[in-house]
Scaffold this motif. Structure first.
Motif, PDB file in Angstrom:
ATOM      1  N   LYS A  38       8.885  88.952  71.228  1.00  0.00           N
ATOM      2  CA  LYS A  38       9.242  89.508  69.971  1.00  0.00           C
ATOM      3  C   LYS A  38       9.920  88.153  69.460  1.00  0.00           C
ATOM      4  N   ILE A  39       9.621  88.192  67.934  1.00  0.00           N
ATOM      5  CA  ILE A  39      10.490  87.018  66.997  1.00  0.00           C
ATOM      6  C   ILE A  39      11.733  87.793  66.386  1.00  0.00           C
ATOM      7  N   ILE A  40      13.262  87.624  66.777  1.00  0.00           N
ATOM      8  CA  ILE A  40      14.115  88.638  66.438  1.00  0.00           C
ATOM      9  C   ILE A  40      14.337  87.358  64.667  1.00  0.00           C
ATOM     10  N   ARG A  41      14.459  86.079  65.021  1.00  0.00           N
ATOM     11  CA  ARG A  41      15.389  85.889  63.556  1.00  0.00           C
ATOM     12  C   ARG A  41      14.672  84.750  63.385  1.00  0.00           C
ATOM     13  N   SER A  43      22.919  81.824  72.726  1.00  0.00           N
ATOM     14  CA  SER A  43      22.745  83.068  70.991  1.00  0.00           C
ATOM     15  C   SER A  43      22.770  84.396  71.224  1.00  0.00           C
ATOM     16  N   GLY A  44      22.030  84.464  73.096  1.00  0.00           N
ATOM     17  CA  GLY A  44      21.608  85.418  73.384  1.00  0.00           C
ATOM     18  C   GLY A  44      19.845  85.800  73.338  1.00  0.00           C
ATOM     19  N   ASP A  45      19.591  85.107  73.580  1.00  0.00           N
ATOM     20  CA  ASP A  45      17.957  84.479  73.206  1.00  0.00           C
ATOM     21  C   ASP A  45      17.597  83.813  73.241  1.00  0.00           C
ATOM     22  N   TYR A  46      16.405  83.080  73.802  1.00  0.00           N
ATOM     23  CA  TYR A  46      15.562  81.962  73.425  1.00  0.00           C
ATOM     24  C   TYR A  46      15.682  81.562  72.032  1.00  0.00           C
ATOM     25  N   LEU A  47      16.132  80.192  72.525  1.00  0.00           N
ATOM     26  CA  LEU A  47      15.816  79.783  71.069  1.00  0.00           C
ATOM     27  C   LEU A  47      15.106  78.402  70.738  1.00  0.00           C
ATOM     28  N   LEU A  48      13.907  77.938  69.865  1.00  0.00           N
ATOM     29  CA  LEU A  48      13.250  77.347  69.529  1.00  0.00           C
ATOM     30  C   LEU A  48      13.553  76.073  68.344  1.00  0.00           C
ATOM     31  N   LEU A  49      13.943  75.230  68.815  1.00  0.00           N
ATOM     32  CA  LEU A  49      15.230  74.089  67.710  1.00  0.00           C
ATOM     33  C   LEU A  49      13.558  73.146  67.912  1.00  0.00           C
ATOM     34  N   ILE A  50      13.180  73.178  65.663  1.00  0.00           N
ATOM     35  CA  ILE A  50      11.720  71.561  65.078  1.00  0.00           C
ATOM     36  C   ILE A  50      13.176  71.071  64.804  1.00  0.00           C
ATOM     37  N   ILE A  51      13.940  69.392  65.092  1.00  0.00           N
ATOM     38  CA  ILE A  51      14.715  69.011  64.920  1.00  0.00           C
ATOM     39  C   ILE A  51      14.138  68.216  63.892  1.00  0.00           C
ATOM     40  N   LYS A  85      16.671  77.948  77.373  1.00  0.00           N
ATOM     41  CA  LYS A  85      16.401  79.725  77.693  1.00  0.00           C
ATOM     42  C   LYS A  85      17.489  80.675  77.582  1.00  0.00           C
ATOM     43  N   LYS A  86      17.456  81.984  77.388  1.00  0.00           N
ATOM     44  CA  LYS A  86      18.588  82.631  77.099  1.00  0.00           C
ATOM     45  C   LYS A  86      19.660  82.111  78.406  1.00  0.00           C
ATOM     46  N   GLY A  87      20.362  82.152  77.839  1.00  0.00           N
ATOM     47  CA  GLY A  87      22.353  81.604  78.863  1.00  0.00           C
ATOM     48  C   GLY A  87      22.977  80.476  78.494  1.00  0.00           C
ATOM     49  N   THR A  88      21.687  79.915  78.205  1.00  0.00           N
ATOM     50  CA  THR A  88      22.045  77.918  78.649  1.00  0.00           C
ATOM     51  C   THR A  88      22.856  77.883  77.374  1.00  0.00           C
ATOM     52  N   PHE A  98      13.443  83.985  69.274  1.00  0.00           N
ATOM     53  CA  PHE A  98      12.707  85.049  70.077  1.00  0.00           C
ATOM     54  C   PHE A  98      13.284  85.605  71.523  1.00  0.00           C
ATOM     55  N   ALA A  99      12.743  87.092  71.773  1.00  0.00           N
ATOM     56  CA  ALA A  99      12.748  87.566  73.169  1.00  0.00           C
ATOM     57  C   ALA A  99      11.507  87.367  74.049  1.00  0.00           C
TER      58      ALA A  99
END
Length: 266
Positions: free
Chosen positions: A2-5, A24-32, A56-59, A77-78
């Motif tokens: 699921k896409i959160i924001r 952040s409480g979820d998974y995060l993909l960054l394109i820097i 990863k969630k919790g990192t 995302f979740a």
């Protein structure tokens, strides 16, 4: 999944820094897409432009600007039970900096995700999921295969040029100026650009300016003349001719059509 924001082409100043000790409480993909730093496994590292990082969630998340600005695309995302296996199956690691040959394609997909997220489209959740799966497939392609073009000694230089053209289409991108910046001949620049990206440099400049024009027409009350100037056109007539040729609509018609679509969905 699921896409959160999500966000596309976010720009921050030299002082920008994110520090989330528990993630952040979820998974995060960054394109820097700019020089940056990030802490990986507790070690602070410099990150080159055109890199990906999936927390990863919790990192713990600690990253930010190095230099005058920080530019990135991002997706929070979740995952449901068992979906982490998709990443291991594709060979995509968590909490690891992933160098990208060209971030433009992945960024364009995130732009589409962001559009869907803020739309009222009936099937937007399914569409966002499909785009995100495509992002993962394309990321896996970059991880698992290097094309002969990417091994060329000038490839990174041209990727940076292309990103600059996409991010700042309003600048003067005449071939003569580019030749001086890159210290290469006109014919060689044109040859390598077409070899690397399968389109001419003038096509990419035009595409970047028209995409910026669409964005300004849809998100601001700027006059057509102001939009023209903000996209690097000195002549309103030239801008309007190019815009009509690319979209099939005048700038005014394009803006009016978007307003009708918006009000029709309210």
């Amino acid at each position: 999944m699921k896409i959160i924001r999500t966000g596309y082409n976010y720009r921050h100043g030299a002082e920008f820094k994110i520090n989330r000790p528990s993630g952040s409480g979820d998974y995060l993909l960054l394109i820097i897409r700019s020089d940056a730093f990030a802490a990986i496994n507790g070690e602070k590292k410099l990150i080159n432009p055109n890199s990906a990082l999936i927390y990863k969630k919790g990192t713990p998340q600690l990253y930010g600007a190095v230099g005058e600005s920080f530019i990135n695309d991002w997706v929070h995302f979740a995952l449901e039970a068992g979906e982490e296996e998709i990443f291991s199956h594709l060979g995509i690691p968590f909490d690891t900096v992933i160098p990208l040959g060209d971030a433009a394609e992945l960024s364009s997909f995130i732009k589409n995700v962001a559009f869907e997220k803020h739309s009222r489209n009936m099937h937007k959740d399914a569409t966002m999921k499909l785009y995100f799966e495509l992002i993962l497939l394309k990321l896996a392609e970059q991880l698992n295969g290097v094309s002969p073009q990417q091994e060329h000694p000038h490839y990174s230089q041209f990727v940076n040029l292309r990103n600059h053209i996409r991010l700042d289409p309003q600048e003067d991108w005449s071939i003569d100026i580019i030749c001086k910046k890159m210290m290469l001949s006109r014919s060689y620049i044109q040859h390598l650009y077409k070899l690397f990206f399968e389109r001419s440099i003038t096509e990419d400049i035009k595409r970047g300016r028209i995409e910026r024009a669409k964005y300004l027409l849809s998100s601001s009350n700027m006059t057509v003349t102001s939009v023209s100037r903000a996209c690097g056109y000195e002549s309103d007539v030239h801008f309007m001719r190019v815009f009509k040729a690319e979209t099939g609509l005048t700038a005014t018609e394009y803006r009016s059509k978007l307003k009708l679509l918006h009000y029709g969905n309210t």
